[in-house]
Scaffold this active site. Sequence first.
Site, PDB file in Angstrom:
ATOM      1  N   LYS A 195      -0.207   5.798  -8.577  1.00 22.78           N
ATOM      2  CA  LYS A 195      -1.443   6.120  -7.870  1.00 22.78           C
ATOM      3  C   LYS A 195      -2.346   6.919  -8.790  1.00 22.78           C
ATOM      4  O   LYS A 195      -2.018   8.039  -9.182  1.00 22.78           O
ATOM      5  CB  LYS A 195      -1.122   6.923  -6.615  1.00 22.78           C
ATOM      6  CG  LYS A 195      -2.358   7.289  -5.825  1.00 22.78           C
ATOM      7  CD  LYS A 195      -1.990   7.912  -4.500  1.00 22.78           C
ATOM      8  CE  LYS A 195      -3.215   8.409  -3.768  1.00 22.78           C
ATOM      9  NZ  LYS A 195      -2.879   9.049  -2.502  1.00 22.78           N
ATOM     10  N   LYS A 248      -2.265   1.441  -7.220  1.00 17.52           N
ATOM     11  CA  LYS A 248      -3.457   1.777  -6.449  1.00 17.52           C
ATOM     12  C   LYS A 248      -4.421   2.578  -7.299  1.00 17.52           C
ATOM     13  O   LYS A 248      -3.968   3.514  -7.957  1.00 17.52           O
ATOM     14  CB  LYS A 248      -2.995   2.599  -5.250  1.00 17.52           C
ATOM     15  CG  LYS A 248      -4.071   3.113  -4.368  1.00 17.52           C
ATOM     16  CD  LYS A 248      -3.471   4.030  -3.346  1.00 17.52           C
ATOM     17  CE  LYS A 248      -4.596   4.740  -2.677  1.00 17.52           C
ATOM     18  NZ  LYS A 248      -4.207   5.899  -1.978  1.00 17.52           N
ATOM     19  N   TYR A 313      -8.612  -3.698   3.428  1.00 16.48           N
ATOM     20  CA  TYR A 313      -9.426  -3.590   4.647  1.00 16.48           C
ATOM     21  C   TYR A 313     -10.040  -4.939   4.999  1.00 16.48           C
ATOM     22  O   TYR A 313     -10.574  -5.113   6.087  1.00 16.48           O
ATOM     23  CB  TYR A 313     -10.520  -2.536   4.444  1.00 16.48           C
ATOM     24  CG  TYR A 313      -9.947  -1.182   4.087  1.00 16.48           C
ATOM     25  CD1 TYR A 313      -9.430  -0.348   5.073  1.00 16.48           C
ATOM     26  CD2 TYR A 313      -9.862  -0.755   2.758  1.00 16.48           C
ATOM     27  CE1 TYR A 313      -8.870   0.879   4.756  1.00 16.48           C
ATOM     28  CE2 TYR A 313      -9.307   0.473   2.420  1.00 16.48           C
ATOM     29  CZ  TYR A 313      -8.811   1.278   3.426  1.00 16.48           C
ATOM     30  OH  TYR A 313      -8.246   2.486   3.108  1.00 16.48           O
TER      31      TYR A 313
END
Length: 323
Positions: A195, A248, A313
């Site tokens: 991350k 990510k 999303y």
Amino acid sequence: MFPEHRPRRLRRNETIRRMVRETHLRVDDLVYPIFVKESSSLKEPIEAMPGQFRHSPDQLPALARKISSQRIPAVLLFGIPRMKDPTGTSAHHKDGVVQQAVRRIKDAAPELLVMTDVCLCEYTDHGHCGILDDKGEVSNDDTLEVLATVALSHARAGADIIAPSDMMDGRVGVIREELDENGFEHVPILSYAVKYCSSFYGPFREAAGSAPSFGDRKGYQMDPANVREALREAAYDIEEGADMIMVKPALPYLDVIRVCADEFDVPLAAYQVSGEYAMIKAAAERGWMNEDACVLESVTAIRRAGADMIITYFAPRLAEILA
Ligand code: PBG
């Protein structure tokens, strides 16, 4: 002088193009992130993420049934609690916002997999992902115990997969141990192993009200300039018991996805984060890019780079496009 290259002939006909296509998107590979806010009858638009909302737990049964009817296999939950304090205690309340949300979703759509994000930044009043020492710095080791308690409370509520995103060192091992000791050996861990400390999380922090009130996350999230470090982080997490790992953000880090896919044999997830979503939305709203085409292209690229699963999303829209 140059003979015409044979491969070019394969591009002329759409049917042939389909036959020789190397990467395919499937609804089965998608995970839809959902923001849950402690409140009731709420569906509040997120300004920096047009088309995304903060939902109260009572809104989730309908949403879960819709997502499930689109054959999207999983959702990833983020909680926005009513109360924040220095140690993020509302993250592990039995009736905390995520715990309520998990129960509502599993009641309404038992087949839908529920992943829960384990982190403290949405629950601490200072907005950091861990608890602070007297000098105001995040204390890695003191945070581990709290994270394990949060993970266990999610599992008790019925979460199918636990996804720690805090980036404290050693948290996968501690969470694994806590789950195993309490009869949740069967619950897998999807570790946010790689991350980055990314500005592409901007809209998320607006959505979750989780921007740090001072300082930044450079002390625990990864430097965007590094890729060998990604291999070390992922190797540690797998050794500690991560069943799946994540990279990510996604699109600015396709090379990182590729090396992780080549190096490790655990399933690999990639997170197309809030800023990646917002960029496409904003440009499409202005008529500067075609939204659906950009969604398909970007997610195909993430898949091509080696991700098995994509957290996005755009999942509901993609499911429509792919159907
Ligand atoms: C919690 C967390 C963040 C995101 C996922 N989990 C924010 C952060 O680290 O600041 C970002 C997701 C997104 O941008 O869509 N730590």
